[in-house]
Design a protein around this motif. Sequence first.
Motif, short mmCIF file in Angstrom:
data_model
loop_
_atom_site.label_atom_id
_atom_site.label_comp_id
_atom_site.label_asym_id
_atom_site.label_seq_id
_atom_site.Cartn_x
_atom_site.Cartn_y
_atom_site.Cartn_z
N LYS B 260 0.80 -1.21 0.00
CA LYS B 260 0.00 0.00 0.00
C LYS B 260 0.84 1.27 0.00
CE LYS B 260 -4.03 -1.87 2.51
NZ LYS B 260 -5.14 -1.42 1.66
N SER B 261 2.05 1.18 0.55
CA SER B 261 2.82 2.41 0.78
C SER B 261 4.28 2.23 0.40
CB SER B 261 2.70 2.81 2.25
OG SER B 261 3.46 3.98 2.51
N HIS B 262 4.95 3.34 0.16
CA HIS B 262 6.38 3.35 -0.16
C HIS B 262 7.23 3.60 1.08
CE1 HIS B 262 6.05 7.75 0.17
NE2 HIS B 262 4.87 7.54 -0.36
N LEU B 263 6.60 3.81 2.22
CA LEU B 263 7.35 4.15 3.44
C LEU B 263 8.03 2.91 4.03
CD1 LEU B 263 4.71 6.48 5.16
CD2 LEU B 263 6.79 7.19 3.94
N PRO B 264 9.19 3.09 4.65
CA PRO B 264 9.83 1.95 5.33
C PRO B 264 9.05 1.54 6.58
CG PRO B 264 11.29 3.90 5.34
CD PRO B 264 9.99 4.33 4.75
N VAL B 265 9.17 0.26 6.94
CA VAL B 265 8.49 -0.22 8.14
C VAL B 265 9.44 -1.10 8.94
CG1 VAL B 265 7.36 -2.08 6.80
CG2 VAL B 265 6.46 -1.45 9.04
N ILE B 266 9.58 -0.78 10.21
CA ILE B 266 10.43 -1.59 11.09
C ILE B 266 9.54 -2.26 12.15
CG2 ILE B 266 12.36 0.02 10.69
CD1 ILE B 266 12.09 0.82 13.68
N VAL B 267 10.15 -3.14 12.95
CA VAL B 267 9.38 -3.93 13.91
C VAL B 267 10.01 -3.83 15.30
CG1 VAL B 267 8.76 -6.31 14.54
CG2 VAL B 267 8.47 -5.53 12.19
N ASP B 268 9.16 -3.69 16.31
CA ASP B 268 9.60 -3.65 17.72
C ASP B 268 9.10 -4.91 18.41
OD1 ASP B 268 9.80 -3.33 20.44
OD2 ASP B 268 9.05 -1.28 20.48
N PRO B 269 9.89 -5.98 18.39
CA PRO B 269 9.41 -7.23 19.01
C PRO B 269 9.43 -7.17 20.54
CG PRO B 269 11.64 -7.52 18.19
CD PRO B 269 11.22 -6.13 17.79
N SER B 270 10.17 -6.22 21.11
CA SER B 270 10.26 -6.14 22.58
C SER B 270 8.92 -5.73 23.16
CB SER B 270 11.35 -5.14 22.98
OG SER B 270 12.59 -5.46 22.38
N HIS B 271 8.36 -4.61 22.67
CA HIS B 271 7.06 -4.19 23.18
C HIS B 271 5.94 -5.12 22.73
CE1 HIS B 271 9.09 -0.43 24.18
NE2 HIS B 271 8.14 -0.31 25.09
N ALA B 272 6.08 -5.67 21.54
CA ALA B 272 5.01 -6.51 21.00
C ALA B 272 4.76 -7.71 21.89
CB ALA B 272 5.37 -6.97 19.59
N THR B 273 5.85 -8.36 22.31
CA THR B 273 5.67 -9.59 23.08
C THR B 273 5.75 -9.33 24.58
OG1 THR B 273 8.04 -10.08 23.08
CG2 THR B 273 6.75 -10.93 21.22
N GLY B 274 6.63 -8.40 24.98
CA GLY B 274 6.82 -8.15 26.41
C GLY B 274 7.56 -9.26 27.12
#
Lengths: 335, 335, 335, 335
Positions: B260-274
């Motif tokens: 959908k978009s040209h913007l970069p996307v990163i992931v934060d697994p620390s907050h996601a899982t805890g």
Amino acid sequence: MIIILKKQADERKVEALKQEMISQGLSIHESEGANTRLLGLIGDTSVVDLRHIMANEIVENVKRIQEPYKKANRKFHPEDSVIKVGNVKIGGGHFAVIGGPCSIESKEQMVEVAEKVKEAGALLLRGGAFKPRTSPYSFQGLHGDGLKLLLEAKKATGLPVVTEIMDASHLPLFEDVDLIQVGTRNMQNFELLKELGKINKPILLKRGMASTIEEWLMSAEYIMAGGNENVILCERGIRTYETSMRNTLDLSAIPMIKKKSHLPVIVDPSHATGIRDMVEPMSLAAVAAGADGLMIEVHNDPARALCDGPQSLTPEAFAHLMDKVTKMREFFETL
Amino acid sequence: MIIILKKQADERKVEALKQEMISQGLSIHESEGANTRLLGLIGDTSVVDLRHIMANEIVENVKRIQEPYKKANRKFHPEDSVIKVGNVKIGGGHFAVIGGPCSIESKEQMVEVAEKVKEAGALLLRGGAFKPRTSPYSFQGLHGDGLKLLLEAKKATGLPVVTEIMDASHLPLFEDVDLIQVGTRNMQNFELLKELGKINKPILLKRGMASTIEEWLMSAEYIMAGGNENVILCERGIRTYETSMRNTLDLSAIPMIKKKSHLPVIVDPSHATGIRDMVEPMSLAAVAAGADGLMIEVHNDPARALCDGPQSLTPEAFAHLMDKVTKMREFFETL
Amino acid sequence: MIIILKKQADERKVEALKQEMISQGLSIHESEGANTRLLGLIGDTSVVDLRHIMANEIVENVKRIQEPYKKANRKFHPEDSVIKVGNVKIGGGHFAVIGGPCSIESKEQMVEVAEKVKEAGALLLRGGAFKPRTSPYSFQGLHGDGLKLLLEAKKATGLPVVTEIMDASHLPLFEDVDLIQVGTRNMQNFELLKELGKINKPILLKRGMASTIEEWLMSAEYIMAGGNENVILCERGIRTYETSMRNTLDLSAIPMIKKKSHLPVIVDPSHATGIRDMVEPMSLAAVAAGADGLMIEVHNDPARALCDGPQSLTPEAFAHLMDKVTKMREFFETL
Amino acid sequence: MIIILKKQADERKVEALKQEMISQGLSIHESEGANTRLLGLIGDTSVVDLRHIMANEIVENVKRIQEPYKKANRKFHPEDSVIKVGNVKIGGGHFAVIGGPCSIESKEQMVEVAEKVKEAGALLLRGGAFKPRTSPYSFQGLHGDGLKLLLEAKKATGLPVVTEIMDASHLPLFEDVDLIQVGTRNMQNFELLKELGKINKPILLKRGMASTIEEWLMSAEYIMAGGNENVILCERGIRTYETSMRNTLDLSAIPMIKKKSHLPVIVDPSHATGIRDMVEPMSLAAVAAGADGLMIEVHNDPARALCDGPQSLTPEAFAHLMDKVTKMREFFETL
């Protein structure tokens, strides 16, 4: 609070953890089973950070027994709170309806709607000057000019007014506003909550779109911990997977809030459903569930509303609804 | 955009609606079936407020065909955007890991962690000075003093720094910050987004706790519409009914955003899982899913962390993870 | 149904798709804008499989305009359906309360509860013989023996009885049951629904734990398409992220169902909340929202109930609730 | 298990509750603080019904400390289970891909797809004969005739076959099926689970659309408690509020299952996303997250598939994906 220790936890680390808890004023009660060893923390655990304890490698799990909120907790304040907005009381048996347009658009619109909602029995007037819109290309509200129109309608009708704040820096503009609304998207805008804790105006705290009841009460606690205990809660629908309506109105939040907290709670069926025809049945259901008030969107010309027309009632439909709500409140007093 | 008209809609009202659409620069294509009459709107419908049309009594339903975002839309910007943070590039094949503690606690902690994450291969340093905490009784961050410590660590290591802003009024303190983070609770703090649209620093926009992908892109659009197109998205887990983890990490958001978009996307697994043990598998999965980077919490002494200890890696575990991530990135280049 | 074609779709493939639709008895209305080319399908699209069209490589998206259900659709059946259970009518202004224990435990329990709920004004008796329990180690119900006890209570009181079926192979045991309940976990047990479509007993179809309203109506459609149009819907709470209650009761489903369908809809506040104190306010709210009935759990000794004790009312509390519900129904007739 | 008693609980009732627990073979450890009195239950609490205790009027709350599942629990079975399907092993380091069409449509289709998926490296063949469709008007599968075609494809290729069961009465037809799938809508069809517990064929248990990980393991426990310990779990996406994809694939379920259980877990990215282009990135991410296998839909002519075409890969795309998956598995062995 119960700390469940891992099997074969290093005894020195257990001792260190116990000392840390004792240094926070808590006492400890140990318990050991075949498979589990527990530390029960006794005292005021609302200041203990559960996840801080979870981070300890000897800890398997932590369970909270006491609620993490104090000022908002009914346990420490068994009587219902009654919040005064201008000369209108809300809570503890006092019921009030807030009516008015989603957004303030013009003097004519505000004055016309204000007079009509007053006539129909609304005790407070709403109108948005700062509008949180999903799209930057949608109408964003009239800001300061809008607030002026709202205050003119207040003067004209004598109704106390309610309007939403989106940033603490706008507070000086809200001096004559009677009830400041924190919208669903700002329920956890903690910097804003802290500022609102420093004033002594009543605050209408809408439930976050996907907030638990506990998180909602913790946001009330932010305001109250700052010194402002005049908080009214507002259920406005939560996000679920259902797509036929805007949100899912959670009326069971009302008896749950009444159980956990002494704060008044009102319901906004307009934003919850987003559909005009559903406002009446959901308003009556909210009254039956024990709500302390309602907030209803009313527009003199819904098809031309700059915001949220599909959920706005005409003044006539609002008067019709108010008639039913009033009769229902009377009936409930006899029930 | 398709407008589905009600049966027996008043012809004059249909005409008025058509004129209103035409006056917004759209053209109209009508279509009529046995049970349905449709108006197809042709042109730039991103400025059309769907709910405004819904409010019209002759309208049964409205369906959007085109996306409501323009600047963030890949259709109008087919190439991946590459965002520069200091001298580090993110997006369009450039991958970067952000490491550091949840909250800045002391000079020793920051400098030690900063050196360790740099050594392990992190290209950016994180650390929170303003902390959004659910409880007013939890540690709220060191504020200005914290930012000073972060900037000292930047000087010591040369790593560009990332830190969260909670209110637009704090912006002057962020002058030497390289990447300003908007947290999950502020994704729809539109006043803040508008201010960030006026500067030209890159913004790390975390996904709201219960935001759809479209709402997330609309929040990016707020910043971009203001003139600042340097937006990096960050998936950090969404709220679901699952209780065994903090949030549910939505890795499928990565290929969907790329579509959908040209913007970069990163992931934060620390907050996601805890949960510390889950950070490594989820980091590797994020790389495999096509993420442009990772944001990982690292603490020199997790059991003593003032915030989010249970999800923090030790510097050793982080180095171990970085080794795997690097090898995996290399492997993926050959795949 | 609107098919949005991809740009530069191969003309021969477009033609083939059009022919395929025409061969299903639909006619096609084309529409072309600057950025979009649409095919509008005109005719009975309830038999068209939306995802089948989506699979076509020339298709960008498909939007349904008409509902996919026919027999359950109010559009084709504007009058409220009235369902007869024994000699009790439900729907179209007829209101009924179903009372009784979660599970059938003994003759004494069933007969005692049955007499008490009848005395209090319940028109139907419930009791579970086949219990869907999350744990294989929990009490699973008395099965055939339980059904016998239920039928004895029916004989003793004259109340028609309601009980849950968990597998089509048990149908022979349900011959004297008046209303067969399909539980939330079996709402999409399509093999069971098909079998229930072949009999002509009324079916109480509970909403799936995380079902949309459309999916719920599609499950009703399964039964009705088989020839059995005697379907009563039952809202019993949906799954959300909220943890303070068992489920989130969705009372807004009532007016939404009334809008979309002619089928009666009742409410089960006992399972929805899982908390005894919440049953009364939620029952009254359900009545106010327009429910056609209630299903309430009543146990002579809740603390000893083999199942769902925390949500069961004592017969006294039930009588108290029935008194309020009856007065409220009378009041609503005057409103 | 911890029972939190109400303040001023009647001493005789506390005594009765303690005796009830002791009679179930548990011992009790009491603990009393300023505001709380706790009973800790020590022993095998998996058979204790938490809600039964909650129903007691002297009880404020109950918290489970031990998991309610035993056979599926890694604590009592620390080694990974390896499940044999025909001669294919899954779990404990053994990885397998299942490929094939959503539904069995014809001999030519099955044989062609079967040969292609085998050639590409799939170790098992899938194909649905009984199809759970939301609409009664959609294609429901070829039933017995479909199973015959599947078994012909098994004979032709030697691949063990996987297919879904929708009702226990169909079991005789599944005699030559190698792995019986329980679909998402039947995860809590307990009558079916009990029947599957009595056979000794491996079962592929898909996660319920809105099931917690604990509920999923409890459903595995149902099968295992019956005597059949050959259970493979399959994550296939959960229901959230996100609408751009069919479901939200929860890859974090993989490390969480690995922590809690010894059972193998595979991933179905086709049903999770419902979008062809997302199958590859989500497959690779699943491998990286630690999945023991994948289940991928493959169709020789997706645009003509009678079911789920939009998510089906062509045999060529599947071969391409298998190549990447194989290389990635090899890479992971070196990591």
